[in-house]
Design a protein around this motif. Structure first.
Motif, PDB file in Angstrom:
ATOM      1  N   LEU A 244       0.961  -1.263  -0.103  1.00 46.52           N
ATOM      2  CA  LEU A 244       0.033   0.022   0.113  1.00 46.52           C
ATOM      3  C   LEU A 244       0.764   1.213   0.065  1.00 46.52           C
ATOM      4  O   LEU A 244       1.863   1.396   0.614  1.00 46.52           O
ATOM      5  CB  LEU A 244      -0.977   0.027   1.142  1.00 46.52           C
ATOM      6  N   PRO A 245       0.492   2.262  -0.694  1.00 40.63           N
ATOM      7  CA  PRO A 245       1.415   3.377  -0.736  1.00 40.63           C
ATOM      8  C   PRO A 245       1.253   4.264   0.579  1.00 40.63           C
ATOM      9  O   PRO A 245       0.466   4.150   1.089  1.00 40.63           O
ATOM     10  CB  PRO A 245       0.660   4.262  -1.872  1.00 40.63           C
ATOM     11  N   GLU A 246       2.374   5.046   0.504  1.00 39.45           N
ATOM     12  CA  GLU A 246       2.449   6.080   1.773  1.00 39.45           C
ATOM     13  C   GLU A 246       1.314   7.079   1.708  1.00 39.45           C
ATOM     14  O   GLU A 246       1.202   7.316   0.634  1.00 39.45           O
ATOM     15  CB  GLU A 246       4.054   6.446   2.097  1.00 39.45           C
ATOM     16  N   ILE A 247       0.835   7.391   2.964  1.00 42.75           N
ATOM     17  CA  ILE A 247      -0.133   8.292   2.942  1.00 42.75           C
ATOM     18  C   ILE A 247       0.015   9.292   3.914  1.00 42.75           C
ATOM     19  O   ILE A 247       0.447   8.838   5.159  1.00 42.75           O
ATOM     20  CB  ILE A 247      -1.486   7.896   2.469  1.00 42.75           C
ATOM     21  N   LYS A 260       1.886   0.262  -4.323  1.00 40.63           N
ATOM     22  CA  LYS A 260       3.327   0.616  -4.528  1.00 40.63           C
ATOM     23  C   LYS A 260       4.198  -0.818  -4.776  1.00 40.63           C
ATOM     24  O   LYS A 260       5.029  -0.451  -5.634  1.00 40.63           O
ATOM     25  CB  LYS A 260       3.687   0.904  -2.985  1.00 40.63           C
ATOM     26  N   ASP A 261       3.469  -1.770  -4.784  1.00 40.02           N
ATOM     27  CA  ASP A 261       4.025  -3.131  -5.097  1.00 40.02           C
ATOM     28  C   ASP A 261       3.068  -4.015  -5.691  1.00 40.02           C
ATOM     29  O   ASP A 261       1.944  -3.839  -5.688  1.00 40.02           O
ATOM     30  CB  ASP A 261       4.804  -3.844  -3.896  1.00 40.02           C
ATOM     31  N   LYS A 262       3.796  -5.208  -6.595  1.00 42.54           N
ATOM     32  CA  LYS A 262       2.603  -6.153  -6.782  1.00 42.54           C
ATOM     33  C   LYS A 262       1.991  -6.819  -5.515  1.00 42.54           C
ATOM     34  O   LYS A 262       2.505  -6.506  -4.474  1.00 42.54           O
ATOM     35  CB  LYS A 262       3.331  -7.166  -7.647  1.00 42.54           C
ATOM     36  N   THR A 263       1.245  -7.655  -5.734  1.00 40.42           N
ATOM     37  CA  THR A 263       0.672  -8.359  -4.475  1.00 40.42           C
ATOM     38  C   THR A 263       1.660  -9.193  -4.063  1.00 40.42           C
ATOM     39  O   THR A 263       2.571  -9.570  -4.570  1.00 40.42           O
ATOM     40  CB  THR A 263      -0.769  -9.171  -4.750  1.00 40.42           C
ATOM     41  N   VAL A 268      -2.772 -12.906  -1.529  1.00 40.45           N
ATOM     42  CA  VAL A 268      -3.377 -13.968  -2.586  1.00 40.45           C
ATOM     43  C   VAL A 268      -3.970 -15.224  -1.959  1.00 40.45           C
ATOM     44  O   VAL A 268      -5.008 -15.338  -2.150  1.00 40.45           O
ATOM     45  CB  VAL A 268      -2.280 -14.568  -3.600  1.00 40.45           C
ATOM     46  N   ALA A 269      -3.046 -15.735  -0.869  1.00 40.25           N
ATOM     47  CA  ALA A 269      -3.688 -16.928  -0.203  1.00 40.25           C
ATOM     48  C   ALA A 269      -4.679 -16.631   0.634  1.00 40.25           C
ATOM     49  O   ALA A 269      -5.866 -17.212   0.683  1.00 40.25           O
ATOM     50  CB  ALA A 269      -2.461 -17.566   0.774  1.00 40.25           C
ATOM     51  N   PHE A 277      -5.314  -7.489  -9.636  1.00 39.60           N
ATOM     52  CA  PHE A 277      -6.111  -6.560  -9.124  1.00 39.60           C
ATOM     53  C   PHE A 277      -5.329  -5.309  -8.840  1.00 39.60           C
ATOM     54  O   PHE A 277      -4.598  -5.120  -8.167  1.00 39.60           O
ATOM     55  CB  PHE A 277      -6.846  -7.127  -7.847  1.00 39.60           C
ATOM     56  N   ASP A 278      -5.830  -4.150  -9.238  1.00 37.65           N
ATOM     57  CA  ASP A 278      -5.302  -2.994  -9.667  1.00 37.65           C
ATOM     58  C   ASP A 278      -6.031  -1.617  -9.308  1.00 37.65           C
ATOM     59  O   ASP A 278      -5.776  -0.534  -9.449  1.00 37.65           O
ATOM     60  CB  ASP A 278      -4.408  -2.583 -10.762  1.00 37.65           C
ATOM     61  N   ILE A 279      -7.179  -1.817  -8.386  1.00 41.98           N
ATOM     62  CA  ILE A 279      -8.156  -0.476  -7.952  1.00 41.98           C
ATOM     63  C   ILE A 279      -7.974  -0.584  -6.722  1.00 41.98           C
ATOM     64  O   ILE A 279      -8.514  -1.416  -5.797  1.00 41.98           O
ATOM     65  CB  ILE A 279      -9.864  -0.950  -8.446  1.00 41.98           C
ATOM     66  N   LEU A 280      -7.313   0.513  -6.010  1.00 41.20           N
ATOM     67  CA  LEU A 280      -7.313   0.477  -4.662  1.00 41.20           C
ATOM     68  C   LEU A 280      -8.378   1.651  -4.239  1.00 41.20           C
ATOM     69  O   LEU A 280      -8.465   2.564  -4.884  1.00 41.20           O
ATOM     70  CB  LEU A 280      -5.804   1.681  -4.405  1.00 41.20           C
ATOM     71  N   THR A 281      -9.001   1.042  -3.232  1.00 37.05           N
ATOM     72  CA  THR A 281     -10.148   1.966  -2.671  1.00 37.05           C
ATOM     73  C   THR A 281      -9.897   2.040  -1.095  1.00 37.05           C
ATOM     74  O   THR A 281      -9.526   1.179  -0.609  1.00 37.05           O
ATOM     75  CB  THR A 281     -11.620   1.466  -3.077  1.00 37.05           C
ATOM     76  N   GLN A 282     -10.442   3.223  -0.703  1.00 39.54           N
ATOM     77  CA  GLN A 282     -10.789   3.434   0.834  1.00 39.54           C
ATOM     78  C   GLN A 282      -9.297   3.330   1.373  1.00 39.54           C
ATOM     79  O   GLN A 282      -9.526   2.828   2.842  1.00 39.54           O
ATOM     80  CB  GLN A 282     -11.578   2.790   1.391  1.00 39.54           C
ATOM     81  N   HIS A 283      -8.355   3.862   0.761  1.00 41.64           N
ATOM     82  CA  HIS A 283      -7.022   4.000   1.582  1.00 41.64           C
ATOM     83  C   HIS A 283      -7.109   5.465   2.038  1.00 41.64           C
ATOM     84  O   HIS A 283      -6.587   6.365   1.582  1.00 41.64           O
ATOM     85  CB  HIS A 283      -5.641   3.998   0.771  1.00 41.64           C
ATOM     86  N   ILE A 284      -7.999   5.671   3.247  1.00 47.06           N
ATOM     87  CA  ILE A 284      -8.312   6.857   3.695  1.00 47.06           C
ATOM     88  C   ILE A 284      -7.864   6.821   5.193  1.00 47.06           C
ATOM     89  O   ILE A 284      -7.873   5.791   6.138  1.00 47.06           O
ATOM     90  CB  ILE A 284      -9.980   7.034   3.824  1.00 47.06           C
TER      91      ILE A 284
END
Length: 418
Positions: A244-247, A260-263, A268-269, A277-284
């Motif tokens: 997850l990206p810095e915020i 920030k990176d691949k999964t 995955v497990a 999957f490349d839609i980031l939501t609610q990193h709030i």
């Protein structure tokens, strides 16, 4: 399995049962924001079965409205989600709506009832906060409606989940009453305390899971308390956070191409983030004042360098200018850092909605509490699980939930038994 879901919350328990291809005839929940979340998630599963997840992804990317999503997922006019508080006045109406939904789906029988009444009146923390008021709290008695639903729909089995404090509330009187009421309804029940970290969740969350089944006096009982399959933990909490990206505090990051990176193998497990999957939501994140951030910085440094938790009494001695609470003798661990290098974090609670001090991100470069998405991940909610409502409500929904990964292991075993 055909399931009726009571006191559903945001749907952590039902998410596990969705994953084993269950059919729901109703999710009954009093909180309006949690119900909106349940509708959105039901839309996800309907569209997934129809191979139309592109529509759901458009919703995550804010290309279509909630109404458009629900309409295209065929749930805009259904009774799959019933936003009503269960009471004497509403009980019969809810039963009618569930039966109507069963008729519309051509379903004649409910196999399983799942859910757990709100736990604040049973939890040790809740009891301490409410003090003598806890005795008369109406939530102590919501189990009676759960039992009435058992009597009405006569499922083969039921799952009743709650906090460990349910066993000791009112010196055990409430639990004794629950057991008696369930027995009178014609069901046998057994329970165990399960720890989420045994089932693929990177969190030391404990829940009482009661499993009950209908007593058949003519036939020998064929059910027993299931052995839910445990998952060996090979990972640390850092796996939940690292892609997850810095915020900054009080900001959000949402959209495509922001990870920030691949999964990684854990994500995955655990069905949290699939490859691709490349839609980031609610990193709030919630905002913090400078005083709190200075305390967070001390707490993070103390843990990362010394493996020592910040003690508020010691802080008052070392940095008196940062002290804003007169009470320095109780709840001295009020500032708590998520332990990234351990195999489980401390429990994510609904109280996270009130403040973030107990859930400080371990990265010294960010100095903030957990984002919505990070808290959801620690509960094992997938990144495509979208919570509806304001931030405070979302944190409460996350904290109150059964971790979906744990729920999935329960669901697999119950399906096998039935």
């Amino acid at each position: 399995m055909v399931i009726l879901d009571l006191f559903s919350g945001a749907g952590g328990l039902s998410e596990g049962f969705f994953r084993v291809n269950s059919t729901f005839v109703g999710h009954v929940e009093a909180d309006s924001n949690a119900c909106k979340t349940l509708k959105t998630r039901t839309a996800y599963w309907n569209l997934k079965k129809a191979n139309k997840l592109n529509i759901y992804n458009d919703y995550l990317l804010k290309k279509i409205s909630t109404n458009e999503l629900l309409e295209q997922a065929n749930i805009s006019s259904s009774d799959d989600v019933i936003n009503i508080a269960i009471s004497d006045e509403t009980f019969n109406g809810i039963v009618k709506r569930v039966r109507k939904n069963m008729k519309n789906k051509n379903i004649k029988k409910v196999d399983l009832i799942i859910g757990g009444p709100p736990c604040q009146a049973y939890s040790v923390v809740g009891r301490a906060r409410m003090k003598e008021k806890v005795v008369d709290d109406p939530r102590n008695f919501l189990y009676k409606y759960y039992v009435r639903f058992l009597e009405k729909f006569q499922p083969k089995m039921f799952i009743f989940e709650n906090v460990p404090g349910i066993l000791s509330a009112s010196n055990g009187e409430h639990f004794s009453n629950i057991k008696t009421a369930i027995s009178k309804a014609g069901y046998h029940m057994e329970l165990k305390e399960l720890i989420a970290s045994d089932y693929g969740v990177l969190q030391d969350r404990k829940r009482i899971i009661i499993v009950g089944w209908k007593i058949n006096k003519k036939k020998k009982n064929k059910y027993e308390y299931p052995e839910f399959e445990k998952i060996e933990n090979l990972y640390t909490v850092s796996e939940v956070l690292k892609d997850l990206p810095e915020i900054e505090p009080g900001t959000s990051k949402e959209g495509k191409g922001l990870y920030k990176d691949k999964t990684n193998d854990y994500l995955v497990a655990s069905n949290i983030r699939e490859d691709g999957f490349d839609i980031l939501t609610q990193h709030i994140t919630r905002p913090h004042n400078e005083q709190d951030r200075k305390i967070y910085e001390i707490a993070i440094t103390k843990w990362n360098k010394q493996k020592k938790r910040l003690n508020y009494r010691e802080l008052s001695e070392e940095n008196p200018e940062l002290i804003s609470h007169k009470n320095i003798t109780s709840f001295t661990n009020r500032f708590n850092v998520i332990k990234a290098d351990e195999k489980a974090s401390h429990t994510i609670l609904a109280h996270m909605a009130m403040d973030g001090h107990y859930y400080i991100h371990p990265d010294i470069n960010q100095i903030r509490s957990l984002s919505v998405r990070e808290a959801a991940r620690l509960q094992s909610f997938p990144d495509d699980f979208y919570f509806e409502g304001p931030r405070t409500s979302i944190f409460r929904q996350i904290g109150n939930a059964v971790p979906p990964k744990m729920a999935e292991q329960i669901a697999k075993k119950i399906k096998e038994i039935l």
